[in-house]
Write a protein that holds these residues in place. Structure first.
Motif, PDB file in Angstrom:
ATOM      1  N   SER A   1       0.856  -1.184   0.000  1.00 29.76           N
ATOM      2  CA  SER A   1       0.000   0.000   0.000  1.00 29.76           C
ATOM      3  C   SER A   1       0.889   1.229   0.000  1.00 29.76           C
ATOM      4  O   SER A   1       1.725   1.404   0.888  1.00 29.76           O
ATOM      5  N   GLN A   2       0.691   2.095  -1.009  1.00 30.57           N
ATOM      6  CA  GLN A   2       1.533   3.270  -1.173  1.00 30.57           C
ATOM      7  C   GLN A   2       1.047   4.427  -0.292  1.00 30.57           C
ATOM      8  O   GLN A   2      -0.020   4.387   0.309  1.00 30.57           O
ATOM      9  N   PHE A   3       1.869   5.456  -0.250  1.00 28.10           N
ATOM     10  CA  PHE A   3       1.546   6.693   0.455  1.00 28.10           C
ATOM     11  C   PHE A   3       0.494   7.453  -0.366  1.00 28.10           C
ATOM     12  O   PHE A   3       0.621   7.597  -1.581  1.00 28.10           O
ATOM     13  N   GLY A   4      -0.544   7.928   0.294  1.00 25.02           N
ATOM     14  CA  GLY A   4      -1.553   8.734  -0.391  1.00 25.02           C
ATOM     15  C   GLY A   4      -2.964   8.200  -0.174  1.00 25.02           C
ATOM     16  O   GLY A   4      -3.215   7.362   0.706  1.00 25.02           O
ATOM     17  N   TRP A   5      -3.886   8.697  -0.995  1.00 22.76           N
ATOM     18  CA  TRP A   5      -5.289   8.299  -0.856  1.00 22.76           C
ATOM     19  C   TRP A   5      -5.480   6.859  -1.291  1.00 22.76           C
ATOM     20  O   TRP A   5      -4.895   6.396  -2.258  1.00 22.76           O
ATOM     21  N   ARG A   6      -6.354   6.140  -0.521  1.00 16.67           N
ATOM     22  CA  ARG A   6      -6.645   4.739  -0.822  1.00 16.67           C
ATOM     23  C   ARG A   6      -7.976   4.349  -0.168  1.00 16.67           C
ATOM     24  O   ARG A   6      -8.474   5.046   0.723  1.00 16.67           O
ATOM     25  N   ASN A   7      -8.478   3.201  -0.581  1.00 14.66           N
ATOM     26  CA  ASN A   7      -9.609   2.577   0.105  1.00 14.66           C
ATOM     27  C   ASN A   7      -9.038   1.603   1.130  1.00 14.66           C
ATOM     28  O   ASN A   7      -8.284   0.691   0.778  1.00 14.66           O
ATOM     29  N   HIS A   8      -9.348   1.825   2.404  1.00 12.91           N
ATOM     30  CA  HIS A   8      -8.782   1.001   3.458  1.00 12.91           C
ATOM     31  C   HIS A   8      -9.177  -0.459   3.247  1.00 12.91           C
ATOM     32  O   HIS A   8     -10.356  -0.744   2.968  1.00 12.91           O
ATOM     33  N   PRO A   9      -8.225  -1.389   3.334  1.00 11.21           N
ATOM     34  CA  PRO A   9      -8.525  -2.796   3.055  1.00 11.21           C
ATOM     35  C   PRO A   9      -9.522  -3.425   4.031  1.00 11.21           C
ATOM     36  O   PRO A   9     -10.145  -4.441   3.695  1.00 11.21           O
ATOM     37  N   LEU A  10      -9.728  -2.848   5.206  1.00 10.05           N
ATOM     38  CA  LEU A  10     -10.667  -3.407   6.170  1.00 10.05           C
ATOM     39  C   LEU A  10     -11.983  -2.635   6.190  1.00 10.05           C
ATOM     40  O   LEU A  10     -13.067  -3.222   6.071  1.00 10.05           O
ATOM     41  N   THR A  11     -11.897  -1.302   6.314  1.00 10.02           N
ATOM     42  CA  THR A  11     -13.119  -0.499   6.407  1.00 10.02           C
ATOM     43  C   THR A  11     -13.701  -0.170   5.046  1.00 10.02           C
ATOM     44  O   THR A  11     -14.874   0.211   4.944  1.00 10.02           O
ATOM     45  N   LYS A  12     -12.880  -0.282   3.989  1.00  9.83           N
ATOM     46  CA  LYS A  12     -13.266   0.071   2.619  1.00  9.83           C
ATOM     47  C   LYS A  12     -13.555   1.556   2.452  1.00  9.83           C
ATOM     48  O   LYS A  12     -14.014   1.999   1.385  1.00  9.83           O
ATOM     49  N   ASN A  13     -13.313   2.335   3.486  1.00 14.67           N
ATOM     50  CA  ASN A  13     -13.506   3.788   3.402  1.00 14.67           C
ATOM     51  C   ASN A  13     -12.295   4.429   2.733  1.00 14.67           C
ATOM     52  O   ASN A  13     -11.160   3.974   2.892  1.00 14.67           O
ATOM     53  N   ARG A  14     -12.550   5.508   2.000  1.00 15.95           N
ATOM     54  CA  ARG A  14     -11.465   6.232   1.356  1.00 15.95           C
ATOM     55  C   ARG A  14     -10.800   7.135   2.397  1.00 15.95           C
ATOM     56  O   ARG A  14     -11.466   7.960   3.031  1.00 15.95           O
ATOM     57  N   GLU A  15      -9.506   6.963   2.546  1.00 13.67           N
ATOM     58  CA  GLU A  15      -8.782   7.740   3.549  1.00 13.67           C
ATOM     59  C   GLU A  15      -7.341   7.925   3.081  1.00 13.67           C
ATOM     60  O   GLU A  15      -6.864   7.220   2.178  1.00 13.67           O
TER      61      GLU A  15
END
Length: 317
Positions: free
Chosen positions: A190-204
């Motif tokens: 997982s890179q630095f920056g915006w992503r969809n969290h692998p557990l919550t699926k929320n964009r953070e």
């Protein structure tokens, strides 16, 4: 008996001397002894003269030979001295090239890294205090003492620059090469920056870099610094924070399986020192290292991939 008659033509006188045979023999022996003594003395004097002349000739020959050897040695020393001077000049030229290269590095330069808009690149080490450390001695005749002075200044410059660099987190913070010869693979999950969290699926926004590798792989300090935190920290699990005073960065190592024996807060560490082990503690989907770099001047997290110069991912899923 023997009679010796001595006549004088001046006074017409005659004298007779009677000498016995024994006295005559004694006189003859005396005369012969004196004769042979004279011959012996003359011969001895001649022998001594010849010995003296021979010794003088031998001494002169030896002196001429020694003078010749000294002359050859002098020429050899002069030749070696000329070679040494040539080597010193070569060393000086190499030192100048190193000085020029370090001068470029000291003023910054292109690290061959392109950052995304808004991302921070690594700050270049500030060694401005050492830029004038190498004396200008071009107008002096080159001697070993001058060359030593120049090289000593260059050594101090390099040493200061190296100490500065050791305070910057510029390496991959996991030890892949093991003592038994085994080498672990890794990739950035997982890179630095915006992503969809692998557990919550929320964009953070992900403030670090997830380095995926085998659990238990040693985690190492990315630079010289001081440990300021060794504790369990909520979603991040077991964490370590290190402040790097020279560069004014802070590094974070999270989700650790455990810590290096004896590691504690306020402890000094050096680049490459084992501080913990890759794990799966906290809120995590698998064994990995969450690695973050914080710029204390700008008070913001920065992209760790801009700082890692020594490794590229060996495997990417």
């Amino acid at each position: 008996m023997y009679t010796f008659i001595i006549m004088s033509s001046h006074k017409n006188s005659v004298r007779q001397y009677v000498i016995g045979r024994g006295r005559l023999l004694l006189l003859s022996c005396l005369i012969l002894g004196l004769f042979f003594a004279a011959i012996g003395g003359f011969s001895y004097g001649l022998f001594q003269k010849r010995q003296r002349v021979s010794t003088e000739n031998e001494l002169q020959t030896r002196m001429e030979k020694e003078i010749q050897q000294l002359t050859q040695a002098k020429r050899q020393v002069e030749s070696e001295l000329a070679a040494v001077n040539a080597e010193m000049n070569d060393i000086r030229q190499m030192a100048k090239k190193i000085q020029e290269a370090l001068g470029i590095l000291g003023q910054g330069g292109d690290p061959n890294i392109t950052s995304a808009p808004g991302e921070s690149e690594p700050q270049q080490p500030d060694i401005s205090a050492f830029t004038g450390a190498v004396p200008d001695t071009d107008d002096q005749q080159l001697t070993p003492s001058i060359l030593k002075k120049e090289l000593r200044a260059l050594y101090d410059y390099i040493n200061a620059y190296q100490k500065q660099l050791l305070g910057y987190p510029l390496i991959l913070p996991v030890k892949l090469q093991q003592e038994n010869g085994e080498r672990h693979t890794f990739w950035y999950s997982s890179q630095f920056g915006w992503r969809n969290h692998p557990l919550t699926k929320n964009r953070e926004f992900h403030h670090g870099l997830d380095i995926k590798t085998r659990a238990g792989v040693p985690v190492i300090a990315a630079a010289d610094g001081t440990v300021v935190q060794v504790e369990e920290s909520g979603f991040l699990g077991n964490t370590i924070e290190i402040v790097h005073e020279v560069s004014e960065y802070k590094t974070l190592y999270a989700h650790l399986q455990g810590y290096a024996e004896g590691l504690k807060a306020n402890q000094k560490v050096v680049r490459g020192q084992i501080i913990g082990y890759v794990g799966n503690t906290g809120r995590s989907t698998g064994a990995h290292l969450h690695y973050g770099i914080y710029n204390t001047n700008k008070e913001k997290w920065v992209n760790p991939t801009l700082f890692i110069f020594d490794q590229d991912p060996m495997f990417s899923p």
